[in-house]
Design a protein around this motif. Structure first.
Motif: not given
Length: 396
Positions: A45-46, A48-49, A99
């Motif tokens: 998820a990291y 994705l940001g 994110f």
């Protein structure tokens, strides 16, 4: 103006701390009963940001100035840790926190690196290339200390309440960032807001494509192999020390990366890609040692391999920034820096790729093949080491 870069570097340090504090805690979440799929998804998820942030933050700072974008990124890093501290309430809090963390780190890389470089040039205490080295050093120190402190607190920190181990490491980062923010507000702006951003012509420069691009994915490919693959390959030799060992590997990898960065500056040449080539050679050696460590399953040899890969990371990240800053126009420096780091983060796909391929070949074989791929990239860079220097035409 001398020393004004330090406030920006401190903010970069805090964002780097927030970005990597989650990494050594993967073992803790798995031991808490979370599935491997859930934990890996939270790790992802990291990105994705991060990737959109890298591609957008530089252009935003070119249009609106360095200070407002960097302030926003640093605040987001603080907010992200507050969200992560609520992880005991459910994985959704961590997903959102990861994110937002990615966005904060992206801003630090694309905008913070550029701002430190510009402030360094305005000061009287910096030589050529000092800005790139300062930015890379403080970001790396943040990555290293964030992981180290979080891992130590999760393993041996206070257990005042049930969710303490899942919250306390993140609250330390909140305090650090809150202290750094007031100093950042006093740092001078270096970019006059513009109506619109220009095109990133630098990505079409032959030197970007033939020197920087073949190296960039290895920047974080090295650290991905070091602290995502090697600890799991020797995990059965560690007993109850898995989290502590994972933390040690992460700290040694990034610590070596920080310590070697002054050497990267001395290796750099405006007339060749010598520093980039050295980083790739060290990378290949580290991957070869990793293959041997995977074969004999030695925690000590794996730690040594991780340290070599960390040194390769440190030389690569600085030498890539120096090459980039020589060919970028002032109005595209932040955007091109973001593009460079986006390419670098492609390397974080290496552990997932090797996991997929592990059904076809063993990890020693896969890591050995990875070393050969790195050597092939090194040959490409060597071939173009003296060609298409920034003083030459940028036409393709």
């Amino acid at each position: 103006m001398s020393g004004r870069w330090k406030a920006v570097a401190a903010a970069m340090f805090c964002c780097g701390w927030g970005g990597n504090q989650f990494t050594p805690l993967l073992v803790m979440y798995r031991e808490a009963g979370w599935s491997v799929l859930t934990v890996d998804a939270l790790l992802g998820a990291y990105v994705l940001g991060l990737v959109p942030g890298l591609l957008l933050a530089g252009g935003l700072s070119d249009r609106h100035g360095r200070k407002p974008v960097m302030l926003a990124g640093t605040v987001l890093s603080l907010v992200a840790s507050l969200l992560l501290a609520l992880g005991a309430l459910g994985a959704g809090w961590i997903a959102v926190g990861r994110f937002v963390t990615g966005v904060g780190v992206a801003v630090a890389m694309a905008v913070g690196s550029t701002w430190v470089k510009e402030l360094s040039e305005l000061g009287a205490d910096a030589g050529p290339g000092a800005g790139a080295r300062r930015a890379a050093l403080w970001l790396t120190l943040g990555f290293a200390l964030g992981a180290g402190v979080a891992g130590v607190l999760a393993q041996w920190g206070p257990r005042v309440w049930a969710g303490g181990p899942m919250a306390f490491p993140y609250l330390v980062h909140v305090v650090l960032t809150a202290v750094a923010l007031p100093f950042l507000t006093r740092a001078p702006e270096t970019r006059i807001a513009a109506a619109g951003g220009g095109r990133l012509t630098g990505v079409r420069h032959p030197r970007f494509r033939r020197v920087i691009m073949p190296m960039a994915p290895w920047v974080f490919g090295a650290s991905g192999v070091a602290y995502a693959i090697l600890p799991q390959l020797v995990g059965d030799r560690l007993g109850t020390w898995g989290l502590a060992y994972s933390t040690l590997v992460t700290v040694c990898t990034l610590g070596a990366g920080a310590l070697v960065q002054p050497l990267a500056k001395r290796l750099d040449r405006t007339t060749s890609a010598r520093a980039v080539v050295v980083s790739m050679v060290v990378m290949s050696v580290g991957l070869a040692v990793s293959a041997v460590a995977a074969e004999v399953r030695s925690p000590w040899l794996a730690l040594g391999a991780a340290t070599v890969l960390g040194a390769a990371y440190g030389i690569a990240v600085v030498s890539g920034l120096l090459e980039l800053q020589r060919l970028a126009r002032p109005d595209e420096l932040a955007g091109l820096t973001g593009a460079y780091y986006a390419l670098a983060y492609v390397g974080f796909l290496v552990p997932s790729l090797l996991a997929v391929l592990s059904g076809v070949a063993s990890y020693p074989v896969l890591l050995g093949c990875l070393a050969l791929v790195a050597l092939t990239g090194t040959a490409v860079i060597v071939r173009h080491s003296h060609a298409h220097l920034p003083s030459a035409s940028v036409s393709v």
